[in-house]
Design a protein around this motif. Structure first.
Motif, PDB file in Angstrom:
ATOM      1  N   ASN A   1      20.621   0.248  36.074  1.00  0.00           N
ATOM      2  CA  ASN A   1      19.904  -1.095  36.003  1.00  0.00           C
ATOM      3  C   ASN A   1      18.658  -1.170  35.426  1.00  0.00           C
TER       4      ASN A   1
ATOM      5  N   THR B   1      15.529  -3.200  32.995  1.00  0.00           N
ATOM      6  CA  THR B   1      14.958  -4.830  32.706  1.00  0.00           C
ATOM      7  C   THR B   1      14.192  -4.529  31.322  1.00  0.00           C
ATOM      8  N   SER B   2      14.063  -5.692  30.800  1.00  0.00           N
ATOM      9  CA  SER B   2      13.325  -5.756  29.547  1.00  0.00           C
ATOM     10  C   SER B   2      12.377  -6.899  29.495  1.00  0.00           C
TER      11      SER B   2
ATOM     12  N   CYS C   1      14.899  -9.622  30.748  1.00  0.00           N
ATOM     13  CA  CYS C   1      16.501  -9.555  30.918  1.00  0.00           C
ATOM     14  C   CYS C   1      16.550  -8.599  31.883  1.00  0.00           C
ATOM     15  N   ASP C   2      17.715  -8.759  32.781  1.00  0.00           N
ATOM     16  CA  ASP C   2      18.177  -7.539  33.688  1.00  0.00           C
ATOM     17  C   ASP C   2      19.280  -7.342  33.018  1.00  0.00           C
ATOM     18  N   ILE C   3      19.409  -5.821  32.812  1.00  0.00           N
ATOM     19  CA  ILE C   3      20.480  -5.218  32.007  1.00  0.00           C
ATOM     20  C   ILE C   3      21.052  -4.079  32.747  1.00  0.00           C
ATOM     21  N   SER C   4      22.431  -4.122  32.810  1.00  0.00           N
ATOM     22  CA  SER C   4      23.356  -3.271  33.792  1.00  0.00           C
ATOM     23  C   SER C   4      24.090  -2.417  32.679  1.00  0.00           C
TER      24      SER C   4
ATOM     25  N   SER D   1      24.019  -8.211  30.502  1.00  0.00           N
ATOM     26  CA  SER D   1      22.696  -8.364  30.450  1.00  0.00           C
ATOM     27  C   SER D   1      22.517 -10.032  30.767  1.00  0.00           C
ATOM     28  N   LYS D   2      21.510 -10.398  31.421  1.00  0.00           N
ATOM     29  CA  LYS D   2      21.277 -11.895  31.577  1.00  0.00           C
ATOM     30  C   LYS D   2      19.868 -11.984  31.459  1.00  0.00           C
ATOM     31  N   CYS D   3      19.448 -13.031  30.701  1.00  0.00           N
ATOM     32  CA  CYS D   3      17.999 -13.269  30.298  1.00  0.00           C
ATOM     33  C   CYS D   3      17.602 -14.587  30.548  1.00  0.00           C
TER      34      CYS D   3
END
Length: 122
Positions: A74, A76-77, A101-104, A114-116
């Motif tokens: 996991n 984050t950006s 963004c949360d990146i898995s 990803s969810k941004c």
């Protein structure tokens, strides 16, 4: 990597050269250059860039091997894009877009999800 930037607003946005950061457990593991671009009103653009990961920092983190064994990393950006908003081609003012963004990353399938969330400050 390809990054899609969407502008759902009725004004165009031109941002300056910027840098996005990728973090793993609050540790910066990559810097991503983002060249200046114009994003027209109510449209999307694709930005091609590269991310050089600092693998040494990543594997030194005490959480890395347990997350790797679990099969998911996991990340984050964050990116801050300062620029100029233009409405009706005559009204111009400064604005800043903050994006997170949360990146898995699934290790076995190499799938990335990803969810941004983006916010603009005028």
């Amino acid at each position: 990597m390809d990054i899609t930037i969407e502008n759902p607003n009725y004004a165009s946005f031109r941002y300056h050269n910027s840098t996005a950061y990728v973090n793993y457990h609050d540790l910066v593991v990559s810097e991503v250059p983002m060249k200046a671009q114009l994003i027209p009103a109510r449209s999307k653009i694709n930005l091609t860039t590269s991310a050089d990961f600092m693998v040494g920092k990543l594997i030194e983190d005490p959480n890395f091997w347990s997350d790797f064994a679990y099969g998911t990393l996991n990340l984050t950006s964050t990116a801050t894009l300062p620029g100029k908003v233009t409405m009706l081609k005559i009204i111009k003012f400064k604005g800043t877009v903050n994006n997170g963004c949360d990146i898995s990353v699934n290790i076995s399938s190499m799938a990335v999800e990803s969810k941004c969330l983006s916010k603009i400050k005028l």
